[in-house]
Design a protein around this motif. Structure first.
Motif, mmCIF file in Angstrom:
data_model
loop_
_atom_site.group_PDB
_atom_site.id
_atom_site.type_symbol
_atom_site.label_atom_id
_atom_site.label_comp_id
_atom_site.label_asym_id
_atom_site.label_seq_id
_atom_site.Cartn_x
_atom_site.Cartn_y
_atom_site.Cartn_z
ATOM 1 N N CYS A 57 0.811 -1.093 0.099
ATOM 2 C CA CYS A 57 0.243 -0.052 -0.016
ATOM 3 C C CYS A 57 0.759 1.235 -0.031
ATOM 4 O O CYS A 57 1.876 1.313 0.787
ATOM 5 C CB CYS A 57 -1.076 -0.031 1.338
ATOM 6 S SG CYS A 57 -1.784 1.635 1.424
ATOM 7 N N ILE A 80 0.046 4.173 0.776
ATOM 8 C CA ILE A 80 -0.361 4.976 2.058
ATOM 9 C C ILE A 80 0.282 4.613 3.310
ATOM 10 O O ILE A 80 0.924 5.356 3.863
ATOM 11 C CB ILE A 80 -1.843 5.282 2.106
ATOM 12 C CG1 ILE A 80 -2.593 5.867 0.791
ATOM 13 C CG2 ILE A 80 -2.234 5.735 3.544
ATOM 14 C CD1 ILE A 80 -4.020 5.800 0.703
ATOM 15 N N CYS A 81 0.048 3.234 3.714
ATOM 16 C CA CYS A 81 0.368 2.794 4.892
ATOM 17 C C CYS A 81 1.797 2.085 4.721
ATOM 18 O O CYS A 81 2.691 1.975 5.752
ATOM 19 C CB CYS A 81 -0.530 1.875 5.482
ATOM 20 S SG CYS A 81 -0.797 0.396 4.578
ATOM 21 N N GLU A 118 2.340 -1.071 4.292
ATOM 22 C CA GLU A 118 2.124 -2.216 4.567
ATOM 23 C C GLU A 118 1.872 -3.088 3.444
ATOM 24 O O GLU A 118 1.520 -2.625 2.397
ATOM 25 C CB GLU A 118 1.286 -2.404 5.615
ATOM 26 C CG GLU A 118 1.708 -1.571 7.007
ATOM 27 C CD GLU A 118 2.932 -2.158 7.538
ATOM 28 O OE1 GLU A 118 3.112 -3.498 7.578
ATOM 29 O OE2 GLU A 118 3.644 -1.360 8.117
ATOM 30 N N CYS A 162 -3.782 0.191 -3.084
ATOM 31 C CA CYS A 162 -3.682 0.846 -1.681
ATOM 32 C C CYS A 162 -4.707 -0.158 -0.870
ATOM 33 O O CYS A 162 -5.424 -0.848 -1.570
ATOM 34 C CB CYS A 162 -4.065 2.201 -1.486
ATOM 35 S SG CYS A 162 -5.477 2.723 -2.326
ATOM 36 N N CYS A 163 -4.608 -0.183 0.102
ATOM 37 C CA CYS A 163 -5.629 -0.947 1.207
ATOM 38 C C CYS A 163 -6.998 -0.015 1.170
ATOM 39 O O CYS A 163 -7.066 1.155 1.209
ATOM 40 C CB CYS A 163 -5.191 -0.810 2.700
ATOM 41 S SG CYS A 163 -3.662 -1.723 2.817
ATOM 42 N N CYS A 208 -7.240 2.326 3.939
ATOM 43 C CA CYS A 208 -6.441 3.322 3.944
ATOM 44 C C CYS A 208 -7.010 4.351 3.204
ATOM 45 O O CYS A 208 -6.888 5.678 3.363
ATOM 46 C CB CYS A 208 -5.074 2.975 3.310
ATOM 47 S SG CYS A 208 -4.032 2.167 4.591
ATOM 48 N N TRP A 222 -8.286 8.119 4.028
ATOM 49 C CA TRP A 222 -7.602 9.348 3.303
ATOM 50 C C TRP A 222 -8.998 10.122 2.833
ATOM 51 O O TRP A 222 -8.779 11.430 2.657
ATOM 52 C CB TRP A 222 -6.663 9.022 2.250
ATOM 53 C CG TRP A 222 -6.271 10.038 1.554
ATOM 54 C CD1 TRP A 222 -6.489 10.634 0.555
ATOM 55 C CD2 TRP A 222 -4.909 10.841 2.044
ATOM 56 N NE1 TRP A 222 -5.620 11.670 0.064
ATOM 57 C CE2 TRP A 222 -4.761 11.653 0.895
ATOM 58 C CE3 TRP A 222 -3.833 10.780 2.818
ATOM 59 C CZ2 TRP A 222 -3.838 12.697 0.960
ATOM 60 C CZ3 TRP A 222 -3.104 11.674 3.047
ATOM 61 C CH2 TRP A 222 -2.756 12.713 2.214
#
Length: 55
Positions: free
Chosen positions: A15, A17-18, A20, A35-36, A39, A43
């Motif tokens: 992802c 953003i995070c 992970e 992305c997740c 997340c 956002w």
């Protein structure tokens, strides 16, 4: 497959953003980044009207 290739593949499924491993992955319809779901939902509802990667 060498270690660098494995690391590059893992990066694709991370992802942005995070940073992970992707969980419930979603694709931004504008920039096509993964992305997740949690997340990007957080956002978009708390931050802005577009993903953090879009210009």
């Amino acid at each position: 497959m060498d270690e660098q290739s494995v690391e590059s593949i893992a990066e694709v499924f991370r992802c942005f953003i995070c940073m992970e491993k992707l969980r419930d992955a979603r694709l931004c319809p504008h920039c096509s980044k993964l992305c997740c779901f949690s997340c990007i939902r957080r956002w978009l509802t708390e931050q802005r009207a577009q993903c953090p990667h879009c210009p």
